[in-house]
Design a protein around this motif. Structure first.
Motif, PDB file in Angstrom:
ATOM      1  N   LEU A 185       0.590   3.853  -3.079  1.00  0.00           N
ATOM      2  CA  LEU A 185       0.242   5.516  -2.738  1.00  0.00           C
ATOM      3  C   LEU A 185       1.442   6.361  -3.102  1.00  0.00           C
ATOM      4  O   LEU A 185       1.097   7.444  -3.570  1.00  0.00           O
ATOM      5  CB  LEU A 185      -0.121   5.655  -1.414  1.00  0.00           C
ATOM      6  CG  LEU A 185      -1.264   4.735  -1.048  1.00  0.00           C
ATOM      7  CD1 LEU A 185      -1.616   5.025   0.579  1.00  0.00           C
ATOM      8  CD2 LEU A 185      -2.552   5.307  -1.727  1.00  0.00           C
ATOM      9  N   GLN A 213      -6.394  -2.155  -7.383  1.00  0.00           N
ATOM     10  CA  GLN A 213      -7.466  -2.064  -6.319  1.00  0.00           C
ATOM     11  C   GLN A 213      -7.432  -0.621  -5.821  1.00  0.00           C
ATOM     12  O   GLN A 213      -8.326   0.081  -5.617  1.00  0.00           O
ATOM     13  CB  GLN A 213      -7.103  -3.062  -4.918  1.00  0.00           C
ATOM     14  CG  GLN A 213      -7.549  -4.518  -5.196  1.00  0.00           C
ATOM     15  CD  GLN A 213      -7.240  -5.238  -4.080  1.00  0.00           C
ATOM     16  OE1 GLN A 213      -6.537  -4.871  -2.975  1.00  0.00           O
ATOM     17  NE2 GLN A 213      -7.888  -6.540  -4.060  1.00  0.00           N
ATOM     18  N   LEU A 214      -6.318  -0.127  -5.815  1.00  0.00           N
ATOM     19  CA  LEU A 214      -6.190   1.312  -5.321  1.00  0.00           C
ATOM     20  C   LEU A 214      -6.194   2.338  -6.496  1.00  0.00           C
ATOM     21  O   LEU A 214      -6.104   3.596  -6.295  1.00  0.00           O
ATOM     22  CB  LEU A 214      -4.853   1.795  -4.468  1.00  0.00           C
ATOM     23  CG  LEU A 214      -4.831   0.814  -3.021  1.00  0.00           C
ATOM     24  CD1 LEU A 214      -3.441   1.028  -2.489  1.00  0.00           C
ATOM     25  CD2 LEU A 214      -5.905   1.370  -2.161  1.00  0.00           C
ATOM     26  N   THR A 224       0.790  -1.245  -0.216  1.00  0.00           N
ATOM     27  CA  THR A 224      -0.145   0.027   0.004  1.00  0.00           C
ATOM     28  C   THR A 224       0.803   1.422  -0.023  1.00  0.00           C
ATOM     29  O   THR A 224       0.564   2.105  -0.830  1.00  0.00           O
ATOM     30  CB  THR A 224      -0.889   0.121   1.112  1.00  0.00           C
ATOM     31  OG1 THR A 224      -1.767  -1.235   1.189  1.00  0.00           O
ATOM     32  CG2 THR A 224      -2.019   1.080   1.168  1.00  0.00           C
ATOM     33  N   ARG A 257      -2.041  -6.510  -7.698  1.00  0.00           N
ATOM     34  CA  ARG A 257      -3.464  -6.714  -6.998  1.00  0.00           C
ATOM     35  C   ARG A 257      -3.895  -5.441  -6.278  1.00  0.00           C
ATOM     36  O   ARG A 257      -4.810  -4.686  -6.612  1.00  0.00           O
ATOM     37  CB  ARG A 257      -3.767  -7.925  -6.209  1.00  0.00           C
ATOM     38  CG  ARG A 257      -3.974  -9.087  -7.031  1.00  0.00           C
ATOM     39  CD  ARG A 257      -4.265 -10.168  -5.808  1.00  0.00           C
ATOM     40  NE  ARG A 257      -4.642 -11.455  -6.400  1.00  0.00           N
ATOM     41  CZ  ARG A 257      -5.445 -12.173  -6.001  1.00  0.00           C
ATOM     42  NH1 ARG A 257      -5.615 -12.358  -4.489  1.00  0.00           N
ATOM     43  NH2 ARG A 257      -5.793 -13.357  -6.579  1.00  0.00           N
ATOM     44  N   GLN A 258      -2.929  -4.894  -5.570  1.00  0.00           N
ATOM     45  CA  GLN A 258      -3.271  -3.685  -4.632  1.00  0.00           C
ATOM     46  C   GLN A 258      -3.067  -2.507  -5.628  1.00  0.00           C
ATOM     47  O   GLN A 258      -3.856  -1.459  -5.334  1.00  0.00           O
ATOM     48  CB  GLN A 258      -1.908  -3.621  -3.502  1.00  0.00           C
ATOM     49  CG  GLN A 258      -2.306  -4.662  -2.651  1.00  0.00           C
ATOM     50  CD  GLN A 258      -1.324  -4.499  -1.388  1.00  0.00           C
ATOM     51  OE1 GLN A 258      -0.480  -4.010  -1.348  1.00  0.00           O
ATOM     52  NE2 GLN A 258      -1.976  -4.807  -0.230  1.00  0.00           N
TER      53      GLN A 258
END
Lengths: 380, 290
Positions: free
Chosen positions: A215, A244-245, A211, A240-241
Motif C-alpha cells: 500500500l 493481488q492489491l 500489505t 503475490r500480495q
C-alpha cells in the motif's frame, strides 16, 4: 615375556605421541581439504543444498582433472543454520582443523560480516558470495568475492530501468539487513545520479504480511519498482500480495528475483519482471557448460546459489595449483593474479580488493522461463 | 479510509491465525499449567501432512481430514511422550521438554521432507474478491470464518457439554476433579489432541498465504504466545481477542509508523502489558496474602 621399565616408558611415549603423529600425517595427508559453511538448516536450507551441490560438482571435475597439487580435493561442510551466530560457530569448527587450506563462506553479506573478524584472525583465504560492496573494502585481505557486488547491481538496475524502460519515479524496496541496506543504498545512489525520484522502503526479514509495504508503494505513485530481497519466502509473499492489491508497475529486482525457489513460490506473480542476475544460463560458454553439468546431475535448473560455489572451488583449486603450495599468502597472491578465468558466472578478473566479477546480466521472466537479455560490464 | 479498511481486513486475517495458535497454548496451559512451546510446530507439521496428502493424489477435503487426523495422533504421541512421563515434576522440566520436542519436530520434518519450501494451493480457486476499495483475500476470509466458528464451538463445547465441563473441572482443580470420578489423564489427553488439531488447523489455513516451510511454525508461535499474554494467559476469549488485537496493531503500526519495526510493535505492546497489566486483558489479578 617380562615388561621392563624401559618397555613401559617406550609404550607410554608411543601412546602419547601416536595421535599427534596421526594428525600430522593427515595434515600432510592424501587429500587437500576445503571447508564450506553452508545453510543446511534454517530458512535458506534449500538454497544451501544447491550451493553444496555446485561446490561438489566443481570438486569432482577438479579431481578428475588431476586434483589439487596432485592430490584429491575433499569438501568439509559445516551447517551455518542461516544465522550469524551459526556461521561464526561453523567457521570456528572448520578453522580449528589445521589441514583445511581454504574456505567457502556465505552468499549472505550479513553472515560474511559476522565471520569476517575470525577470517582475519585465521589468515586463510575465504571465498564469499555476499554482495555488500563493503565486504572487500574493509581491509580484510582474505575475502575473495565470486559474485559482482551491489555497486554494480544498483547501477545496472538503475540504467536498465531508466534508459531501457524509460521510468524515472522509483520505489526502492529492500531488506533492512546488511545485504538489503547496502543494495538499497547502491540503487538509490545510482538513481539519484540519473536524476530520478525515489521512495525508499525497508522491511524486516521473515515478514508474514506485506500489505502495508504494498500500500505504501501504491500510494507513493512510483511507476517502477526496484528490489533487494534476502529470502525467497519474503519475495514470494510480497509478489503475490503486490499483484493481488493491483500494483502492476514494472519490477526490476536483485538476483533473488530469478532464484529457483522464488520462481516456484511466487509463480505467475513474477511473470514479466526483470532481474539482474550474476548467473544467466545463456550469457557465456562457461555458463552454458555449467548449466548442462548441473541439470544432468541435479535435475533442476541452475541459479546463482550453485554457480558461485562452483566457480569458487574452481578458482581456489586453480589458485592453489598456481601457487604450488598451500601457504595462505601464496594462494592469496595466486588468486589475485587470476585474469580472464572463464567461470559459470562470467569471466573472472580479480582486482586488488578481491572482487572477481565486475558486471551483471539483465534477464526477464517470461512465463516462468528466465530469458537472457544482455550483459553489462564495468571497468571500475 | 480505503487504506485503513484494507489494513483492518489484513490485520484481522493475520490476527485470526495468531488467535488459533494462541487457543492451543491456552487450552494446554489450563489443563496442565505448562506452556507448550511446540504449539507452533504443530502448525508446521500439519501443513506438511497436507502437502504430502495432496501430492499423494487425495482430494483437497480428504487431505484436510487426513492431516487433521494425523495431528490428533501427534497430540496423543506428544502427551504420552513429552508430558505424561514428567507430569509429577514441576513446570520447568515439562516446558524444557516441549522446547526439545519443538526442535525434534522441526528437524524431523527437515530430515524427512527436506528444506524445500512448498506451495499449498488455497481452498478456493479465486484468490480473492474486490469489494469497493478493499481486496478480500479468500484465504484470509476463510481463516476469519473458521475463527468465528471456533469461538462459537468452544463456547458451546466448554459451557454446554458434559465433556467440556469435565475438561474445565480438570483445568481448574485436578485433585477435586479426580475425587469426582473424572479421569484426569483422559481429559489431559483430549486437551492435547484438541490443541494439536487446532494448531494444525491454523497451519493448514495459513499455508497458502505464507507457504509451507520448516520455520512457519516458530514465526507464528512467537506472536501467538505474545497474544496469549496480552489476552490473559489461560483465558480462551483472551487468546482470541489478543490474537486479533496483535494482528491489527502490527499491521497499522507498520503502515503508519514504520514497516521494519512491524514485529517490534507487537512486542512493545507485550512489554507494556507485562509492566502495566501483567494479567492481560481478561486475566484476574492474583494477590498473595502476607
Amino acid at each position: 615375556m617380562r615388561l621392563t621399565r624401559r618397555d613401559f616408558a617406550t609404550g607410554i611415549a608411543a601412546g602419547i605421541a601416536a595421535p599427534y603423529l596421526i594428525r600430522s600425517a593427515n595434515a600432510q595427508g592424501a587429500t587437500i581439504k576445503i571447508g564450506m559453511c553452508a545453510p543446511v538448516t534454517g530458512p535458506a536450507a534449500e538454497s544451501g543444498g544447491y550451493a553444496i551441490k555446485g561446490a561438489k560438482l566443481a570438486l569432482e571435475a577438479v579431481n578428475k582433472a588431476g586434483g589439487i597439487l596432485g592430490k584429491q580435493g575433499e569438501l568439509i561442510v559445516e551447517d551455518d543454520q542461516t544465522t550469524n551466530p551459526g556461521i561464526v560457530l561453523a567457521f570456528s569448527k572448520l578453522a580449528s582443523q589445521p589441514d583445511i587450506v581454504g574456505f567457502l563462506g556465505s552468499i549472505r553479506s550479513t553472515q560474511v560480516h559476522a565471520m569476517a573478524p575470525d577470517v582475519i584472525k585465521l589468515g586463510k583465504p575465504v571465498m564469499i558470495g555476499g554482495t555488500d560492496p563493503k565486504l572487500t573494502h574493509m581491509g580484510n585481505q582474505w575475502l575473495f568475492r565470486f559474485r559482482p557486488n551491489d555497486s554494480y547491481s544498483g547501477r545496472v538496475i538503475a540504467e536498465f530501468g531508466v534508459n531501457t524502460l524509460g521510468k524515472k519515479k522509483w520505489a526502492v524496496l529492500h531488506s533492512t539487513d546488511a545485504f538489503g541496506t547496502a543494495g538499497g543504498n547502491a540503487l538509490t545512489g545510482a538513481l539519484e545520479k540519473l536524476g530520478c525520484t525515489t521512495f525508499d522502503q525497508g522491511y524486516a526479514n521473515q515478514s508474514q504480511d506485506f500489505t502495508p509495504v504494498v500500500l505504501a508503494i501504491k500510494q507513493s505513485g512510483a511507476d517502477i519498482l526496484g528490489s533487494y530481497f534476502t529470502f525467497e519466502n519474503d519475495l514470494g509473499i510480497f509478489a503475490r500480495q503486490l499483484r493481488q492489491l493491483g500494483v502492476n508497475i514494472p519490477w526490476v529486482g536483485s538476483p533473488s528475483i530469478v532464484n529457483i525457489t522464488a520462481l516456484k513460490l511466487a509463480g505467475p506473480a513474477l511473470h514479466n519482471t526483470y532481474g539482474v542476475a550474476d548467473y544467466a544460463e545463456n550469457s557465456s560458454e562457461g555458463s552454458k557448460a555449467f548449466g548442462k553439468i548441473y541439470r544432468d546431475s541435479v535435475k533442476v535448473a541452475p541459479d546463482n546459489q550453485s554457480s558461485w560455489t562452483f566457480d569458487a572451488i574452481n578458482v581456489l583449486s586453480a589458485g592453489i595449483n598456481k601457487a604450488g603450495s598451500t601457504d595462505p599468502g601464496k594462494i592469496r597472491e595466486a588468486i589475485l593474479g587470476i585474469k580472464k578465468f572463464p567461470g559459470a558466472e562470467g569471466e573472472y578478473n580479480f582486482d586488488q580488493n578481491g572482487d572477481g566479477l565486475h558486471g551483471y546480466n539483465i534477464v526477464k521472466n517470461e512465463k516462468g522461463a528466465i530469458v537472457f537479455d544482455k550483459h553489462i560490464e564495468f571497468n571500475d | 479510509m480505503d487504506l485503513a479498511l484494507q489494513l483492518l481486513f489484513t490485520g484481522i486475517g493475520i490476527g485470526a491465525v495468531y488467535a488459533l495458535v494462541a487457543l492451543g497454548f491456552v487450552l494446554i496451559f489450563r489443563a496442565t499449567n505448562v506452556v507448550n512451546f511446540a504449539q507452533g510446530e504443530f502448525s508446521m507439521v500439519a501443513a506438511y501432512l497436507m502437502v504430502v496428502a495432496v501430492e499423494a493424489g487425495l482430494p483437497y477435503w480428504a487431505a484436510f481430514i487426513v492431516a487433521l487426523l494425523g495431528m490428533a495422533l501427534v497430540g496423543v504421541v506428544f502427551n504420552l511422550g513429552v508430558y505424561y512421563p514428567l507430569r509429577h515434576r514441576t513446570y520447568l522440566p515439562v516446558i524444557i521438554a516441549t522446547i526439545g520436542a519443538s526442535i525434534l519436530l522441526a528437524n524431523s520434518v527437515l530430515a524427512i521432507y527436506g528444506p524445500q519450501p512448498q506451495v499449498l494451493e488455497g481452498w478456493f480457486e479465486t484468490p480473492g474478491i474486490q469489494v469497493g476499495p478493499v481486496y478480500l483475500d479468500s484465504q484470509y476470509l476463510l481463516i476469519i470464518g473458521v475463527t468465528i466458528c471456533l469461538v462459537i464451538f468452544n463456547f458451546w463445547f466448554f459451557e454446554k457439554t458434559l465433556l467440556g465441563k469435565k475438561l474445565q473441572a480438570t483445568s481448574q482443580d485436578k485433585e477435586m476433579a479426580s475425587l469426582l470420578g473424572i479421569s484426569v489423564s483422559t481429559m489431559i489427553m483430549i486437551t492435547f489432541i484438541y490443541s494439536a488439531v487446532l494448531g494444525g488447523l491454523a497451519g493448514i489455513l495459513v499455508a497458502p498465504v505464507l507457504f509451507v516451510s520448516i520455520q512457519m511454525g516458530s514465526t507464528i508461535a512467537l506472536k501467538a504466545f505474545a497474544a496469549t499474554i496480552i489476552g490473559g494467559f489461560g483465558d480462551v476469549a483472551g487468546a482470541i481477542i489478543g490474537g486479533l488485537a496483535l494482528g491489527v496493531i502490527e499491521t497499522f503500526g507498520a503502515a503508519y509508523i514504520s514497516v521494519p519495526y512491524k514485529d517490534g510493535f507487537a512486542f512493545l505492546v507485550l512489554i507494556a502489558f507485562l509492566i502495566f497489566r501483567p494479567q492481560g486483558i481478561f486475566g484476574e489479578r492474583v494477590a498473595e496474602k502476607a
